[in-house]
Design a protein around this motif. Structure first.
Motif, PDB file in Angstrom:
ATOM      1  N   ASN A  44      -2.008   2.631  13.171  1.00  0.00           N
ATOM      2  CA  ASN A  44      -1.390   2.074  14.369  1.00  0.00           C
ATOM      3  C   ASN A  44       0.114   1.932  14.181  1.00  0.00           C
ATOM      4  O   ASN A  44       0.581   1.723  13.058  1.00  0.00           O
ATOM      5  CB  ASN A  44      -1.988   0.694  14.681  1.00  0.00           C
ATOM      6  CG  ASN A  44      -3.457   0.785  14.991  1.00  0.00           C
ATOM      7  OD1 ASN A  44      -3.842   1.404  15.961  1.00  0.00           O
ATOM      8  ND2 ASN A  44      -4.288   0.188  14.141  1.00  0.00           N
ATOM      9  N   VAL A  45       0.851   2.036  15.257  1.00  0.00           N
ATOM     10  CA  VAL A  45       2.291   1.816  15.215  1.00  0.00           C
ATOM     11  C   VAL A  45       2.514   0.341  14.912  1.00  0.00           C
ATOM     12  O   VAL A  45       1.976  -0.524  15.595  1.00  0.00           O
ATOM     13  CB  VAL A  45       2.959   2.204  16.554  1.00  0.00           C
ATOM     14  CG1 VAL A  45       4.439   1.878  16.516  1.00  0.00           C
ATOM     15  CG2 VAL A  45       2.731   3.682  16.848  1.00  0.00           C
ATOM     16  N   SER A  46       3.260   0.059  13.842  1.00  0.00           N
ATOM     17  CA  SER A  46       3.468  -1.326  13.430  1.00  0.00           C
ATOM     18  C   SER A  46       4.644  -1.423  12.468  1.00  0.00           C
ATOM     19  O   SER A  46       4.834  -0.545  11.622  1.00  0.00           O
ATOM     20  CB  SER A  46       2.215  -1.860  12.735  1.00  0.00           C
ATOM     21  OG  SER A  46       2.444  -3.142  12.205  1.00  0.00           O
ATOM     22  N   ASP A  47       5.400  -2.505  12.572  1.00  0.00           N
ATOM     23  CA  ASP A  47       6.479  -2.787  11.639  1.00  0.00           C
ATOM     24  C   ASP A  47       6.066  -3.838  10.611  1.00  0.00           C
ATOM     25  O   ASP A  47       6.896  -4.340   9.860  1.00  0.00           O
ATOM     26  CB  ASP A  47       7.723  -3.270  12.391  1.00  0.00           C
ATOM     27  CG  ASP A  47       8.409  -2.157  13.150  1.00  0.00           C
ATOM     28  OD1 ASP A  47       8.319  -0.998  12.711  1.00  0.00           O
ATOM     29  OD2 ASP A  47       9.034  -2.439  14.186  1.00  0.00           O
ATOM     30  N   ASP A  48       4.781  -4.187  10.578  1.00  0.00           N
ATOM     31  CA  ASP A  48       4.301  -5.197   9.638  1.00  0.00           C
ATOM     32  C   ASP A  48       4.470  -4.731   8.202  1.00  0.00           C
ATOM     33  O   ASP A  48       4.469  -3.537   7.913  1.00  0.00           O
ATOM     34  CB  ASP A  48       2.823  -5.509   9.890  1.00  0.00           C
ATOM     35  CG  ASP A  48       2.593  -6.237  11.204  1.00  0.00           C
ATOM     36  OD1 ASP A  48       3.569  -6.785  11.770  1.00  0.00           O
ATOM     37  OD2 ASP A  48       1.447  -6.263  11.671  1.00  0.00           O
ATOM     38  N   ARG A  49       4.575  -5.700   7.317  1.00  0.00           N
ATOM     39  CA  ARG A  49       4.680  -5.414   5.888  1.00  0.00           C
ATOM     40  C   ARG A  49       3.309  -4.983   5.357  1.00  0.00           C
ATOM     41  O   ARG A  49       2.287  -5.511   5.765  1.00  0.00           O
ATOM     42  CB  ARG A  49       5.174  -6.666   5.163  1.00  0.00           C
ATOM     43  CG  ARG A  49       5.535  -6.438   3.747  1.00  0.00           C
ATOM     44  CD  ARG A  49       6.155  -7.701   3.157  1.00  0.00           C
ATOM     45  NE  ARG A  49       6.384  -7.516   1.755  1.00  0.00           N
ATOM     46  CZ  ARG A  49       7.537  -7.168   1.230  1.00  0.00           C
ATOM     47  NH1 ARG A  49       8.570  -6.981   2.004  1.00  0.00           N
ATOM     48  NH2 ARG A  49       7.675  -7.018  -0.063  1.00  0.00           N
ATOM     49  N   ALA A  50       3.296  -4.022   4.447  1.00  0.00           N
ATOM     50  CA  ALA A  50       2.049  -3.482   3.908  1.00  0.00           C
ATOM     51  C   ALA A  50       2.001  -3.645   2.391  1.00  0.00           C
ATOM     52  O   ALA A  50       3.012  -3.933   1.753  1.00  0.00           O
ATOM     53  CB  ALA A  50       1.935  -2.008   4.274  1.00  0.00           C
ATOM     54  N   ASP A  51       0.812  -3.416   1.833  1.00  0.00           N
ATOM     55  CA  ASP A  51       0.647  -3.459   0.381  1.00  0.00           C
ATOM     56  C   ASP A  51       1.376  -2.301  -0.288  1.00  0.00           C
ATOM     57  O   ASP A  51       1.816  -2.400  -1.427  1.00  0.00           O
ATOM     58  CB  ASP A  51      -0.842  -3.387   0.019  1.00  0.00           C
ATOM     59  CG  ASP A  51      -1.610  -4.589   0.553  1.00  0.00           C
ATOM     60  OD1 ASP A  51      -1.243  -5.723   0.203  1.00  0.00           O
ATOM     61  OD2 ASP A  51      -2.561  -4.381   1.324  1.00  0.00           O
ATOM     62  N   CYS A  52       1.492  -1.198   0.430  1.00  0.00           N
ATOM     63  CA  CYS A  52       2.134   0.009  -0.080  1.00  0.00           C
ATOM     64  C   CYS A  52       2.957   0.624   1.051  1.00  0.00           C
ATOM     65  O   CYS A  52       2.484   0.702   2.179  1.00  0.00           O
ATOM     66  CB  CYS A  52       1.064   0.984  -0.556  1.00  0.00           C
ATOM     67  SG  CYS A  52       1.701   2.602  -0.992  1.00  0.00           S
ATOM     68  N   ALA A  53       4.163   1.044   0.749  1.00  0.00           N
ATOM     69  CA  ALA A  53       4.988   1.740   1.739  1.00  0.00           C
ATOM     70  C   ALA A  53       5.305   3.142   1.231  1.00  0.00           C
ATOM     71  O   ALA A  53       5.644   3.333   0.054  1.00  0.00           O
ATOM     72  CB  ALA A  53       6.285   0.976   2.003  1.00  0.00           C
ATOM     73  N   ILE A  54       5.153   4.105   2.119  1.00  0.00           N
ATOM     74  CA  ILE A  54       5.479   5.490   1.812  1.00  0.00           C
ATOM     75  C   ILE A  54       6.595   5.878   2.778  1.00  0.00           C
ATOM     76  O   ILE A  54       6.413   5.833   3.991  1.00  0.00           O
ATOM     77  CB  ILE A  54       4.242   6.389   1.964  1.00  0.00           C
ATOM     78  CG1 ILE A  54       3.150   5.918   0.987  1.00  0.00           C
ATOM     79  CG2 ILE A  54       4.607   7.845   1.735  1.00  0.00           C
ATOM     80  CD1 ILE A  54       1.833   6.607   1.128  1.00  0.00           C
ATOM     81  N   ILE A  55       7.730   6.240   2.219  1.00  0.00           N
ATOM     82  CA  ILE A  55       8.942   6.441   3.010  1.00  0.00           C
ATOM     83  C   ILE A  55       9.414   7.884   2.882  1.00  0.00           C
ATOM     84  O   ILE A  55       9.568   8.404   1.766  1.00  0.00           O
ATOM     85  CB  ILE A  55      10.057   5.486   2.525  1.00  0.00           C
ATOM     86  CG1 ILE A  55       9.543   4.041   2.531  1.00  0.00           C
ATOM     87  CG2 ILE A  55      11.318   5.641   3.363  1.00  0.00           C
ATOM     88  CD1 ILE A  55      10.280   3.111   1.607  1.00  0.00           C
ATOM     89  N   ALA A  56       9.623   8.527   4.035  1.00  0.00           N
ATOM     90  CA  ALA A  56      10.127   9.906   4.041  1.00  0.00           C
ATOM     91  C   ALA A  56      10.685  10.221   5.423  1.00  0.00           C
ATOM     92  O   ALA A  56      10.535   9.441   6.368  1.00  0.00           O
ATOM     93  CB  ALA A  56       9.026  10.888   3.672  1.00  0.00           C
ATOM     94  N   ASP A  57      11.295  11.380   5.543  1.00  0.00           N
ATOM     95  CA  ASP A  57      11.796  11.812   6.845  1.00  0.00           C
ATOM     96  C   ASP A  57      10.688  12.526   7.629  1.00  0.00           C
ATOM     97  O   ASP A  57       9.619  12.835   7.089  1.00  0.00           O
ATOM     98  CB  ASP A  57      13.037  12.696   6.698  1.00  0.00           C
ATOM     99  CG  ASP A  57      12.807  13.944   5.861  1.00  0.00           C
ATOM    100  OD1 ASP A  57      11.636  14.322   5.625  1.00  0.00           O
ATOM    101  OD2 ASP A  57      13.791  14.557   5.455  1.00  0.00           O
TER     102      ASP A  57
END
Length: 97
Positions: A44-57
């Motif tokens: 789901n679209v969400s800005d909540d904090r997660a246990d793991c974040a995967i960041i890329a373009d």
């Protein structure tokens, strides 16, 4: 880049998540586009904090979702960044081979 990609990615992830159960949350942070949260078997679209974040373009996530780029290889080559729970990130990567 547009937020339309979030809807496309959400649909693609829904197919991959069928039958899965993520006990911990994963946030896909798509630079300059937005964030998707994976929890259980939904994205789901969400800005909540997660246990793991995967960041890329966006181009990197497009290749991953199409099966053209393995997430673990992308991390090794610096195409994406992983923060938080590594075990959860590996479970996410396993969705893509």
């Amino acid at each position: 880049m547009t937020t339309d990609f979030l809807a496309i990615a959400q649909t693609a992830l829904a197919e991959r998540l069928e039958g899965e159960d993520f006990e911990k949350s994963v946030s896909l942070r798509i630079k300059d586009v937005g964030n998707l949260m994976i929890l259980g078997n939904a994205a789901n679209v969400s800005d909540d904090r997660a246990d793991c974040a995967i960041i890329a373009d966006q181009p990197t996530f497009e290749k991953i979702l199409k099966g053209e780029l393995n997430p673990m290889k992308a991390a090794l080559f610096g195409k994406l960044k992983i923060t938080g729970d590594a075990k959860t990130a590996m479970k996410f990567g396993a969705l893509f081979g």
